[in-house]
Design a protein around this motif. Structure first.
Motif, PDB file in Angstrom:
ATOM      1  N   THR A 171       0.833  -1.210   0.000  1.00  8.03           N
ATOM      2  CA  THR A 171       0.000   0.000   0.000  1.00  8.03           C
ATOM      3  C   THR A 171       0.864   1.256   0.000  1.00  8.03           C
ATOM      4  O   THR A 171       0.591   2.208  -0.737  1.00  8.03           O
ATOM      5  CB  THR A 171      -0.918   0.006   1.245  1.00  8.03           C
ATOM      6  OG1 THR A 171      -1.627  -1.226   1.310  1.00  8.03           O
ATOM      7  CG2 THR A 171      -1.908   1.145   1.196  1.00  8.03           C
ATOM      8  N   LEU A 172       1.900   1.248   0.833  1.00  6.67           N
ATOM      9  CA  LEU A 172       2.802   2.415   0.918  1.00  6.67           C
ATOM     10  C   LEU A 172       3.484   2.678  -0.420  1.00  6.67           C
ATOM     11  O   LEU A 172       3.564   3.823  -0.875  1.00  6.67           O
ATOM     12  CB  LEU A 172       3.855   2.176   2.001  1.00  6.67           C
ATOM     13  CG  LEU A 172       3.419   2.387   3.448  1.00  6.67           C
ATOM     14  CD1 LEU A 172       4.465   1.828   4.395  1.00  6.67           C
ATOM     15  CD2 LEU A 172       3.206   3.867   3.729  1.00  6.67           C
ATOM     16  N   LEU A 173       3.982   1.611  -1.056  1.00  9.28           N
ATOM     17  CA  LEU A 173       4.645   1.774  -2.356  1.00  9.28           C
ATOM     18  C   LEU A 173       3.657   2.205  -3.432  1.00  9.28           C
ATOM     19  O   LEU A 173       3.966   3.019  -4.296  1.00  9.28           O
ATOM     20  CB  LEU A 173       5.336   0.471  -2.762  1.00  9.28           C
ATOM     21  CG  LEU A 173       6.625   0.118  -2.003  1.00  9.28           C
ATOM     22  CD1 LEU A 173       7.099  -1.279  -2.363  1.00  9.28           C
ATOM     23  CD2 LEU A 173       7.726   1.124  -2.301  1.00  9.28           C
ATOM     24  N   GLY A 174       2.446   1.630  -3.379  1.00  7.69           N
ATOM     25  CA  GLY A 174       1.421   1.971  -4.368  1.00  7.69           C
ATOM     26  C   GLY A 174       0.986   3.423  -4.281  1.00  7.69           C
ATOM     27  O   GLY A 174       0.677   4.055  -5.303  1.00  7.69           O
ATOM     28  N   ASN A 175       0.968   3.970  -3.058  1.00  6.08           N
ATOM     29  CA  ASN A 175       0.542   5.366  -2.872  1.00  6.08           C
ATOM     30  C   ASN A 175       1.543   6.370  -3.427  1.00  6.08           C
ATOM     31  O   ASN A 175       1.206   7.537  -3.648  1.00  6.08           O
ATOM     32  CB  ASN A 175       0.310   5.654  -1.384  1.00  6.08           C
ATOM     33  CG  ASN A 175      -0.951   4.979  -0.881  1.00  6.08           C
ATOM     34  OD1 ASN A 175      -1.839   4.639  -1.660  1.00  6.08           O
ATOM     35  ND2 ASN A 175      -1.041   4.771   0.422  1.00  6.08           N
ATOM     36  N   PHE A 183       9.897   6.406 -15.718  1.00  3.67           N
ATOM     37  CA  PHE A 183      10.935   5.425 -15.401  1.00  3.67           C
ATOM     38  C   PHE A 183      10.728   4.847 -14.003  1.00  3.67           C
ATOM     39  O   PHE A 183      10.811   3.636 -13.792  1.00  3.67           O
ATOM     40  CB  PHE A 183      12.317   6.070 -15.507  1.00  3.67           C
ATOM     41  CG  PHE A 183      13.440   5.156 -15.085  1.00  3.67           C
ATOM     42  CD1 PHE A 183      13.877   4.137 -15.929  1.00  3.67           C
ATOM     43  CD2 PHE A 183      14.040   5.300 -13.836  1.00  3.67           C
ATOM     44  CE1 PHE A 183      14.893   3.277 -15.532  1.00  3.67           C
ATOM     45  CE2 PHE A 183      15.055   4.444 -13.442  1.00  3.67           C
ATOM     46  CZ  PHE A 183      15.489   3.432 -14.290  1.00  3.67           C
ATOM     47  N   SER A 184      10.443   5.719 -13.052  1.00  2.00           N
ATOM     48  CA  SER A 184      10.255   5.273 -11.668  1.00  2.00           C
ATOM     49  C   SER A 184       9.018   4.406 -11.520  1.00  2.00           C
ATOM     50  O   SER A 184       9.010   3.451 -10.736  1.00  2.00           O
ATOM     51  CB  SER A 184      10.145   6.486 -10.731  1.00  2.00           C
ATOM     52  OG  SER A 184      11.289   7.288 -10.824  1.00  2.00           O
ATOM     53  N   ILE A 185       7.971   4.719 -12.295  1.00  2.00           N
ATOM     54  CA  ILE A 185       6.738   3.919 -12.226  1.00  2.00           C
ATOM     55  C   ILE A 185       6.988   2.508 -12.739  1.00  2.00           C
ATOM     56  O   ILE A 185       6.506   1.523 -12.165  1.00  2.00           O
ATOM     57  CB  ILE A 185       5.591   4.603 -13.014  1.00  2.00           C
ATOM     58  CG1 ILE A 185       5.047   5.774 -12.196  1.00  2.00           C
ATOM     59  CG2 ILE A 185       4.466   3.625 -13.331  1.00  2.00           C
ATOM     60  CD1 ILE A 185       3.989   6.582 -12.882  1.00  2.00           C
ATOM     61  N   ASN A 186       7.767   2.391 -13.821  1.00  2.00           N
ATOM     62  CA  ASN A 186       8.116   1.055 -14.336  1.00  2.00           C
ATOM     63  C   ASN A 186       8.875   0.254 -13.292  1.00  2.00           C
ATOM     64  O   ASN A 186       8.621  -0.943 -13.091  1.00  2.00           O
ATOM     65  CB  ASN A 186       8.974   1.177 -15.606  1.00  2.00           C
ATOM     66  CG  ASN A 186       8.163   1.649 -16.788  1.00  2.00           C
ATOM     67  OD1 ASN A 186       6.971   1.386 -16.875  1.00  2.00           O
ATOM     68  ND2 ASN A 186       8.798   2.372 -17.699  1.00  2.00           N
ATOM     69  N   PHE A 187       9.809   0.899 -12.627  1.00  2.00           N
ATOM     70  CA  PHE A 187      10.574   0.246 -11.560  1.00  2.00           C
ATOM     71  C   PHE A 187       9.654  -0.148 -10.411  1.00  2.00           C
ATOM     72  O   PHE A 187       9.766  -1.233  -9.843  1.00  2.00           O
ATOM     73  CB  PHE A 187      11.680   1.183 -11.064  1.00  2.00           C
ATOM     74  CG  PHE A 187      12.523   0.598  -9.974  1.00  2.00           C
ATOM     75  CD1 PHE A 187      13.419  -0.427 -10.228  1.00  2.00           C
ATOM     76  CD2 PHE A 187      12.395   1.068  -8.668  1.00  2.00           C
ATOM     77  CE1 PHE A 187      14.190  -0.975  -9.213  1.00  2.00           C
ATOM     78  CE2 PHE A 187      13.158   0.524  -7.646  1.00  2.00           C
ATOM     79  CZ  PHE A 187      14.064  -0.490  -7.914  1.00  2.00           C
ATOM     80  N   LEU A 188       8.709   0.751 -10.082  1.00  4.26           N
ATOM     81  CA  LEU A 188       7.759   0.492  -8.988  1.00  4.26           C
ATOM     82  C   LEU A 188       6.871  -0.706  -9.298  1.00  4.26           C
ATOM     83  O   LEU A 188       6.599  -1.534  -8.422  1.00  4.26           O
ATOM     84  CB  LEU A 188       6.896   1.736  -8.756  1.00  4.26           C
ATOM     85  CG  LEU A 188       5.835   1.629  -7.652  1.00  4.26           C
ATOM     86  CD1 LEU A 188       6.472   1.506  -6.290  1.00  4.26           C
ATOM     87  CD2 LEU A 188       4.900   2.818  -7.693  1.00  4.26           C
ATOM     88  N   ILE A 189       6.434  -0.808 -10.558  1.00  4.51           N
ATOM     89  CA  ILE A 189       5.577  -1.944 -10.957  1.00  4.51           C
ATOM     90  C   ILE A 189       6.334  -3.266 -10.793  1.00  4.51           C
ATOM     91  O   ILE A 189       5.783  -4.252 -10.298  1.00  4.51           O
ATOM     92  CB  ILE A 189       5.077  -1.769 -12.412  1.00  4.51           C
ATOM     93  CG1 ILE A 189       4.051  -0.627 -12.468  1.00  4.51           C
ATOM     94  CG2 ILE A 189       4.467  -3.054 -12.941  1.00  4.51           C
ATOM     95  CD1 ILE A 189       3.699  -0.168 -13.866  1.00  4.51           C
ATOM     96  N   LEU A 195       6.979  -8.111  -4.877  1.00  3.63           N
ATOM     97  CA  LEU A 195       6.373  -8.136  -3.544  1.00  3.63           C
ATOM     98  C   LEU A 195       5.143  -9.029  -3.510  1.00  3.63           C
ATOM     99  O   LEU A 195       4.887  -9.723  -2.524  1.00  3.63           O
ATOM    100  CB  LEU A 195       5.979  -6.719  -3.114  1.00  3.63           C
ATOM    101  CG  LEU A 195       7.014  -5.930  -2.310  1.00  3.63           C
ATOM    102  CD1 LEU A 195       6.521  -4.525  -2.052  1.00  3.63           C
ATOM    103  CD2 LEU A 195       7.301  -6.622  -0.980  1.00  3.63           C
ATOM    104  N   LEU A 196       4.387  -9.002  -4.607  1.00  3.42           N
ATOM    105  CA  LEU A 196       3.186  -9.847  -4.691  1.00  3.42           C
ATOM    106  C   LEU A 196       3.563 -11.322  -4.689  1.00  3.42           C
ATOM    107  O   LEU A 196       2.902 -12.138  -4.030  1.00  3.42           O
ATOM    108  CB  LEU A 196       2.396  -9.495  -5.953  1.00  3.42           C
ATOM    109  CG  LEU A 196       0.999 -10.106  -6.083  1.00  3.42           C
ATOM    110  CD1 LEU A 196       0.088  -9.619  -4.970  1.00  3.42           C
ATOM    111  CD2 LEU A 196       0.389  -9.761  -7.432  1.00  3.42           C
ATOM    112  N   ILE A 197       4.626 -11.672  -5.411  1.00  2.00           N
ATOM    113  CA  ILE A 197       5.123 -13.062  -5.406  1.00  2.00           C
ATOM    114  C   ILE A 197       5.581 -13.452  -4.002  1.00  2.00           C
ATOM    115  O   ILE A 197       5.300 -14.559  -3.523  1.00  2.00           O
ATOM    116  CB  ILE A 197       6.274 -13.222  -6.430  1.00  2.00           C
ATOM    117  CG1 ILE A 197       5.752 -13.029  -7.861  1.00  2.00           C
ATOM    118  CG2 ILE A 197       6.936 -14.596  -6.295  1.00  2.00           C
ATOM    119  CD1 ILE A 197       6.843 -12.833  -8.900  1.00  2.00           C
TER     120      ILE A 197
END
Length: 222
Positions: A171-175, A183-189, A195-197
């Protein structure tokens, strides 16, 4: 609303029936009465048989038939709830002490009542480990008694804390997404997928740990 309010059933879309997500897993459990078993069904049966063999070794082969059923059911129930909590907009009931303590406390209490009523001498013997010096015996009795009493609490806290920690991190990372560049969004995804795995692995491990520790606690009273 603070950060932890996302885990509060009353503030999550104001639904009073959020706890019904606990029962959704029942509809996903594969039916044992299909004419032609699917691959998923056969995989689940293999998991159940493996768990049955493992729990049977811990409990003891000479004990009551079908005694592993309660622990396999417990494993399945927690596993499905942990998995469902990873889906969007589904309330994670296993991240609440209300549910985890409800699972752990009656189990532990029933083991204790059974053990102290039927195997009193055996239960007293458990309070002092073998080979303890006489001078340390009073301290060991206190330590063993406290460690025995906090068992349901540790079971409940371990499960709920692990569920909350992973979801909170995601949640913290998604916010932070709306404030980042491309570029940062691609890295975040990529990080969120990893994290989901990890959370998928944690949900399996925590359900197994809960079931295996419950089995170990039950084997001690026999």
């Amino acid at each position: 609303m603070n950060l932890f309010s996302s885990f509060d059933p009353s503030t999550n879309f104001n639904f009073s029936i959020n706890w019904l997500s606990t029962l959704i897993g029942i509809f996903i459990i594969p039916s044992m009465f299909w004419l032609i078993p699917s691959r998923f069904n056969m995989l689940w049966m293999k998991i159940i048989l493996t768990l049955h063999k493992e729990f049977k070794i811990l409990i003891g082969y000479n004990k009551t038939q079908g005694s592993t059923l309660i622990f396999i059911s417990l494993f399945s129930f927690i596993l499905f709830n942990n998995f469902l909590g990873l889906f969007p907009y589904i309330f994670t009931s296993t991240s609440h002490m209300t549910l985890t303590l409800t699972l752990a406390l009656p189990l532990w209490l029933s083991f204790m009542i059974y053990g102290w009523l039927n195997n009193t001498i055996h239960m007293f013997a458990h309070l002092v480990p073998q080979g303890t010096p006489s001078i340390l015996m009073p301290f060991m009795v206190c330590i063993e008694t406290i460690s025995n009493i906090i068992r349901p609490g540790t079971l409940a806290v371990r499960l709920s804390a692990n569920m909350i920690a992973g979801h909170l991190l995601m949640t913290l990372l998604g916010n932070t997404g709306p404030t980042l560049n491309i570029f940062s969004i691609n890295f975040l995804i990529i990080v969120q997928i990893l994290l989901l795995i990890l959370e998928l692995a944690v949900s399996m491990i925590q359900s197994y740990v809960f079931a295996i520790l419950s089995t170990l606690y039950s084997s001690e009273v026999n």
